[in-house]
Scaffold this motif. Sequence first.
Motif, PDB file in Angstrom:
ATOM      1  N   UNK A 139     102.557  26.415  49.691  1.00 32.29           N
ATOM      2  CA  UNK A 139     103.584  26.431  50.841  1.00 32.29           C
ATOM      3  C   UNK A 139     104.894  27.277  49.582  1.00 32.29           C
ATOM      4  N   UNK A 140     105.490  28.102  50.067  1.00 32.20           N
ATOM      5  CA  UNK A 140     106.469  28.659  49.144  1.00 32.20           C
ATOM      6  C   UNK A 140     107.562  27.812  49.035  1.00 32.20           C
ATOM      7  N   UNK A 141     107.684  26.702  49.928  1.00 32.49           N
ATOM      8  CA  UNK A 141     108.845  25.693  49.524  1.00 32.49           C
ATOM      9  C   UNK A 141     108.213  24.167  48.938  1.00 32.49           C
ATOM     10  N   UNK A 142     106.968  24.443  48.464  1.00 31.46           N
ATOM     11  CA  UNK A 142     106.232  23.196  48.198  1.00 31.46           C
ATOM     12  C   UNK A 142     106.850  22.310  47.083  1.00 31.46           C
ATOM     13  N   UNK A 143     107.819  23.112  46.355  1.00 28.41           N
ATOM     14  CA  UNK A 143     108.655  22.309  45.304  1.00 28.41           C
ATOM     15  C   UNK A 143     110.073  21.885  45.907  1.00 28.41           C
ATOM     16  N   UNK A 144     110.395  22.266  47.117  1.00 27.58           N
ATOM     17  CA  UNK A 144     111.668  21.737  47.803  1.00 27.58           C
ATOM     18  C   UNK A 144     111.393  20.194  48.310  1.00 27.58           C
ATOM     19  N   UNK A 145     112.342  19.270  47.923  1.00 25.86           N
ATOM     20  CA  UNK A 145     112.482  18.071  48.424  1.00 25.86           C
ATOM     21  C   UNK A 145     111.822  17.762  49.895  1.00 25.86           C
ATOM     22  N   UNK A 146     112.146  18.941  50.784  1.00 23.19           N
ATOM     23  CA  UNK A 146     111.889  18.593  51.909  1.00 23.19           C
ATOM     24  C   UNK A 146     110.264  18.812  52.353  1.00 23.19           C
ATOM     25  N   UNK A 147     109.502  19.003  51.255  1.00 23.95           N
ATOM     26  CA  UNK A 147     108.147  19.483  51.602  1.00 23.95           C
ATOM     27  C   UNK A 147     107.200  18.032  51.476  1.00 23.95           C
ATOM     28  N   UNK A 148     106.181  17.863  52.347  1.00 22.24           N
ATOM     29  CA  UNK A 148     105.346  16.793  52.134  1.00 22.24           C
ATOM     30  C   UNK A 148     104.055  17.203  52.293  1.00 22.24           C
ATOM     31  N   UNK A 149     103.173  16.884  51.683  1.00 24.31           N
ATOM     32  CA  UNK A 149     101.578  17.192  51.905  1.00 24.31           C
ATOM     33  C   UNK A 149     101.135  15.991  52.462  1.00 24.31           C
ATOM     34  N   UNK A 150     100.544  16.110  53.765  1.00 23.29           N
ATOM     35  CA  UNK A 150      99.888  14.855  54.321  1.00 23.29           C
ATOM     36  C   UNK A 150      98.703  15.389  55.292  1.00 23.29           C
ATOM     37  N   UNK A 151      97.449  15.382  54.401  1.00 27.01           N
ATOM     38  CA  UNK A 151      96.256  15.858  54.814  1.00 27.01           C
ATOM     39  C   UNK A 151      95.930  15.260  56.383  1.00 27.01           C
ATOM     40  N   UNK A 152      95.505  15.948  57.234  1.00 22.96           N
ATOM     41  CA  UNK A 152      95.284  15.533  58.536  1.00 22.96           C
ATOM     42  C   UNK A 152      93.851  15.060  58.779  1.00 22.96           C
ATOM     43  N   UNK A 153      92.976  15.602  57.847  1.00 25.66           N
ATOM     44  CA  UNK A 153      91.525  14.839  57.805  1.00 25.66           C
ATOM     45  C   UNK A 153      91.153  14.633  56.396  1.00 25.66           C
ATOM     46  N   UNK A 154      90.015  14.279  56.508  1.00 24.39           N
ATOM     47  CA  UNK A 154      89.345  13.711  55.071  1.00 24.39           C
ATOM     48  C   UNK A 154      88.765  14.863  54.475  1.00 24.39           C
ATOM     49  N   UNK A 155      88.863  15.728  53.724  1.00 25.57           N
ATOM     50  CA  UNK A 155      88.026  16.723  53.323  1.00 25.57           C
ATOM     51  C   UNK A 155      86.442  16.577  52.773  1.00 25.57           C
ATOM     52  N   UNK A 156      86.402  15.262  52.351  1.00 21.76           N
ATOM     53  CA  UNK A 156      85.066  15.016  52.129  1.00 21.76           C
ATOM     54  C   UNK A 156      84.271  14.603  53.158  1.00 21.76           C
ATOM     55  N   UNK A 157      84.985  14.246  54.448  1.00 23.41           N
ATOM     56  CA  UNK A 157      84.120  13.849  55.470  1.00 23.41           C
ATOM     57  C   UNK A 157      83.678  15.456  56.317  1.00 23.41           C
ATOM     58  N   UNK A 158      82.515  15.521  56.312  1.00 21.71           N
ATOM     59  CA  UNK A 158      82.058  16.597  56.919  1.00 21.71           C
ATOM     60  C   UNK A 158      81.426  16.058  58.307  1.00 21.71           C
ATOM     61  N   UNK A 159      81.934  16.349  59.543  1.00 24.82           N
ATOM     62  CA  UNK A 159      81.486  15.587  60.783  1.00 24.82           C
ATOM     63  C   UNK A 159      79.966  16.139  61.051  1.00 24.82           C
ATOM     64  N   UNK A 160      79.552  17.248  60.540  1.00 26.61           N
ATOM     65  CA  UNK A 160      78.228  17.707  60.753  1.00 26.61           C
ATOM     66  C   UNK A 160      77.332  16.939  60.155  1.00 26.61           C
ATOM     67  N   UNK A 161      77.578  16.124  59.223  1.00 26.50           N
ATOM     68  CA  UNK A 161      76.655  15.256  58.487  1.00 26.50           C
ATOM     69  C   UNK A 161      76.430  13.839  59.395  1.00 26.50           C
ATOM     70  N   UNK A 162      77.544  13.620  60.239  1.00 27.83           N
ATOM     71  CA  UNK A 162      77.323  12.524  60.933  1.00 27.83           C
ATOM     72  C   UNK A 162      76.869  12.736  62.255  1.00 27.83           C
ATOM     73  N   UNK A 163      77.327  13.680  62.846  1.00 32.29           N
ATOM     74  CA  UNK A 163      76.962  14.157  64.286  1.00 32.29           C
ATOM     75  C   UNK A 163      76.201  15.571  64.191  1.00 32.29           C
ATOM     76  N   UNK A 164      74.984  15.566  64.111  1.00 32.58           N
ATOM     77  CA  UNK A 164      74.315  16.914  63.685  1.00 32.58           C
ATOM     78  C   UNK A 164      74.151  17.623  65.178  1.00 32.58           C
ATOM     79  N   UNK A 165      74.635  16.798  66.500  1.00 28.95           N
ATOM     80  CA  UNK A 165      74.442  17.391  67.529  1.00 28.95           C
ATOM     81  C   UNK A 165      75.675  18.027  68.117  1.00 28.95           C
ATOM     82  N   UNK A 166      76.767  18.160  67.328  1.00 29.84           N
ATOM     83  CA  UNK A 166      78.168  18.778  67.697  1.00 29.84           C
ATOM     84  C   UNK A 166      77.855  19.986  68.462  1.00 29.84           C
ATOM     85  N   UNK A 167      78.782  20.137  69.697  1.00 29.55           N
ATOM     86  CA  UNK A 167      78.397  21.323  70.377  1.00 29.55           C
ATOM     87  C   UNK A 167      79.904  22.024  70.612  1.00 29.55           C
ATOM     88  N   UNK A 168      80.077  22.508  69.625  1.00 29.51           N
ATOM     89  CA  UNK A 168      81.436  23.649  69.980  1.00 29.51           C
ATOM     90  C   UNK A 168      82.750  22.936  69.435  1.00 29.51           C
TER      91      UNK A 168
END
Length: 220
Positions: free
Chosen positions: A72-101
Amino acid sequence: MRFTPLAWPGLRNARDLGGLPTADGGQVRHGAVVRADSPHRLTPDGVAALRAHGVTRIIDLRSADEAELRPNVLAADPMYRLVPFTDPDDDPADELSDLAGIDELYRCRIAGDARRVTTAVGAVADAPPGAVLVHCQAGQDRTGMLVALLLRVAAVPDDVIVADYTFSSVCWESPGECEPESIQAVLDLVDERWGGAEGYLLAHGLSPDRLAALRARLRD
């Protein structure tokens, strides 16, 4: 319903949620929340427009790896926060192989990453006075799910939430990419399991006081 993208150079999918109607005849406050795609291409003029809009907090929903790859071009600004929405190490396809869409993927994320999702919502509630800009990469999926929860807290009807979500396809000129069924699946899931967005957030760590602060931020 008319949606108007913000003309911030370097962004394609940015818009203020203000003016969206609520079920009780009110509306979402202008200048409360802006949803957007990643600002890594935001130009100096775009930064100036962002500041002029009153943005005081930027919440980046991407993973740490994504944020490092395209900062983000404002990553160094005090207003910036990185708040990951999901766990990047958690692949839902590994847990739910029947995901449809994409709708099933959304449901998996909302249920499986509920604590992270609630943390991101809480970051909006805790932001200083002014506009909060929330973004992921394209401003469609993670941003779309977060915004759907925010709008539910503000008592925006589902058809308006769906219309806001699908408008991202217009911004990206990719018809059909944001299907109504996908975001409706999220809304239906939080209703079925937690009795609505507020029940979902309270069950996963958002306090009643912060929920009330969020509602007050969002509504006129």
